[in-house]
Scaffold this motif. Structure first.
Motif, PDB file in Angstrom:
ATOM      1  N   LYS A 127       2.921   0.509  -6.169  1.00 58.25           N
ATOM      2  CA  LYS A 127       2.667   1.225  -7.429  1.00 58.25           C
ATOM      3  C   LYS A 127       1.174   1.459  -7.626  1.00 58.25           C
ATOM      4  O   LYS A 127       0.740   2.547  -8.001  1.00 58.25           O
ATOM      5  CB  LYS A 127       3.247   0.443  -8.599  1.00 58.25           C
ATOM      6  CG  LYS A 127       3.153   1.166  -9.916  1.00 58.25           C
ATOM      7  CD  LYS A 127       3.844   0.379 -11.020  1.00 58.25           C
ATOM      8  CE  LYS A 127       3.803   1.142 -12.326  1.00 58.25           C
ATOM      9  NZ  LYS A 127       4.525   0.444 -13.384  1.00 58.25           N
ATOM     10  N   SER A 128       0.372   0.439  -7.343  1.00 53.38           N
ATOM     11  CA  SER A 128      -1.082   0.562  -7.466  1.00 53.38           C
ATOM     12  C   SER A 128      -1.627   1.612  -6.495  1.00 53.38           C
ATOM     13  O   SER A 128      -2.468   2.435  -6.865  1.00 53.38           O
ATOM     14  CB  SER A 128      -1.745  -0.788  -7.200  1.00 53.38           C
ATOM     15  OG  SER A 128      -3.135  -0.675  -7.160  1.00 53.38           O
ATOM     16  N   ASP A 176       5.253  -4.447  -0.924  1.00 55.79           N
ATOM     17  CA  ASP A 176       5.163  -5.189  -2.176  1.00 55.79           C
ATOM     18  C   ASP A 176       5.211  -4.150  -3.300  1.00 55.79           C
ATOM     19  O   ASP A 176       4.329  -3.285  -3.369  1.00 55.79           O
ATOM     20  CB  ASP A 176       3.857  -5.973  -2.220  1.00 55.79           C
ATOM     21  CG  ASP A 176       3.600  -6.666  -3.551  1.00 55.79           C
ATOM     22  OD1 ASP A 176       4.483  -6.620  -4.445  1.00 55.79           O
ATOM     23  OD2 ASP A 176       2.514  -7.259  -3.703  1.00 55.79           O
ATOM     24  N   PRO A 177       6.218  -4.189  -4.171  1.00 57.41           N
ATOM     25  CA  PRO A 177       6.362  -3.144  -5.196  1.00 57.41           C
ATOM     26  C   PRO A 177       5.125  -2.965  -6.080  1.00 57.41           C
ATOM     27  O   PRO A 177       4.763  -1.842  -6.414  1.00 57.41           O
ATOM     28  CB  PRO A 177       7.557  -3.619  -6.021  1.00 57.41           C
ATOM     29  CG  PRO A 177       8.336  -4.498  -5.105  1.00 57.41           C
ATOM     30  CD  PRO A 177       7.322  -5.151  -4.217  1.00 57.41           C
ATOM     31  N   LYS A 178       4.461  -4.062  -6.447  1.00 61.96           N
ATOM     32  CA  LYS A 178       3.263  -3.948  -7.298  1.00 61.96           C
ATOM     33  C   LYS A 178       2.128  -3.265  -6.545  1.00 61.96           C
ATOM     34  O   LYS A 178       1.416  -2.427  -7.086  1.00 61.96           O
ATOM     35  CB  LYS A 178       2.829  -5.324  -7.789  1.00 61.96           C
ATOM     36  CG  LYS A 178       3.778  -5.927  -8.795  1.00 61.96           C
ATOM     37  CD  LYS A 178       3.311  -7.286  -9.250  1.00 61.96           C
ATOM     38  CE  LYS A 178       4.323  -7.883 -10.218  1.00 61.96           C
ATOM     39  NZ  LYS A 178       3.970  -9.240 -10.611  1.00 61.96           N
ATOM     40  N   GLU A 179       1.962  -3.618  -5.289  1.00 63.53           N
ATOM     41  CA  GLU A 179       0.897  -3.011  -4.476  1.00 63.53           C
ATOM     42  C   GLU A 179       1.191  -1.532  -4.237  1.00 63.53           C
ATOM     43  O   GLU A 179       0.294  -0.690  -4.313  1.00 63.53           O
ATOM     44  CB  GLU A 179       0.776  -3.744  -3.146  1.00 63.53           C
ATOM     45  CG  GLU A 179      -0.371  -3.259  -2.288  1.00 63.53           C
ATOM     46  CD  GLU A 179      -0.508  -4.047  -0.991  1.00 63.53           C
ATOM     47  OE1 GLU A 179      -1.068  -3.473  -0.047  1.00 63.53           O
ATOM     48  OE2 GLU A 179      -0.067  -5.205  -0.930  1.00 63.53           O
TER      49      GLU A 179
END
Length: 72
Positions: free
Chosen positions: A58-59, A53-56
């Motif tokens: 990045k986080s 998941d790109p957002k995960e």
């Protein structure tokens, strides 16, 4: 004469006790030895070899690269 050390961690999940005891604590100890030349990194491109998941991702990269919270 100290060691030249290069190592990295993949940001593929939440940091946990195993990450801390297995890698990060050792990174800090090695880095605190002034005889060693250390380069540590987050190997984020290796993390994209599996679906993320790109957002995960990045986080997780931000969490793993926050060295200040591990310093003694």
């Amino acid at each position: 004469m100290g060691k030249k050390i290069f190592s990295g961690v993949q940001p593929t999940g939440n940091l946990h006790l195993g990450n801390y005891l297995g890698a990060i604590k050792n990174f800090v100890d090695l880095n605190n030895d002034n005889d060693n030349e250390c380069i540590f990194c987050v190997v984020d491109l290796h993390a994209i070899t599996v679906k993320q998941d790109p957002k995960e991702l990045k986080s997780n990269i931000k969490k793993y690269s926050n060295y200040e919270k591990y310093k003694k």
